[in-house]
Motif scaffolding. Structure first.
Motif: not given
Length: 198
Positions: A89-91, A76-80
């Protein structure tokens, strides 16, 4: 799994929040890298917080790398998922983590280094970098609010703000960064943040 490090570290706290949101079992051992240096070495001779001791004894460090591993084992990822959303999100995560690093540098220079060895031009440059990161975060959140979502960018941004307030609250004022401050205030009311309060 064991998470080693104190929750007053934003890097440790973001991992602890991630572990809870991913519903992974872990034991938190709040050991300081400063006052508990020798005790920390028992878990990780590098003495870097956070440290994650995996079930098989392997030691991982660096909050972003630990989170990558946790998301992998949780599947499961908490990133879009979307490319543009993920890049944004990474920025935000990069800005928030940079702000945390700059807070650490300011604290070390002004509070840990002997007065006669402090170099004010360097401390001012670090403060300038910190304020640039915080300004960028506030502008991004004002343009695109998180909307009540706890993803990795939302978590890291709120944790970073708390760390700034804890250590440099007199310089990083909520009134100057209203969108960021409001988001962090909302996040701190969430159960997972309450459970990991320093």
């Amino acid at each position: 799994m064991q998470l080693i490090g104190k929750l007053d570290s934003p890097f440790v706290r973001r991992v602890a929040i991630t572990l809870r949101l991913l519903e992974l079992d872990f034991e938190l051992k709040q050991v300081s890298t400063v006052s508990g240096y020798d005790q920390f070495k028992v878990f990780n001779p590098v003495v870097k917080a956070p440290t994650l001791v995996c079930d098989d004894g392997m030691v991982l460090m660096d909050s972003s790398l630990i989170i990558d591993y946790l998301e992998h084992i949780a599947d499961q990822s908490l990133l879009p998922d979307g490319s543009a959303e993920r890049r944004r999100a990474l920025r935000l995560i990069g800005l928030a983590l940079t702000a945390c690093e700059k807070v650490n540098q300011v604290v070390q220079e002004r509070h840990l280094r002997p007065r006669e060895l402090q170099y004010e031009p360097w401390a001012q440059r670090v403060m300038e970098q910190l304020m640039a990161a915080v300004s960028a975060l506030d502008s991004e959140i004002a343009r695109h609010p998180f909307g009540g979502i706890l993803d990795q960018a939302s978590i890291t941004t709120a944790v970073a703000w708390g760390f700034m307030q804890q250590n440099l609250g007199e310089a990083v004022l909520p009134a100057a960064f209203p969108a960021l401050a409001a988001h962090a205030a909302w996040a701190e009311q969430q159960t997972v943040f309450d459970e990991t309060r320093p």
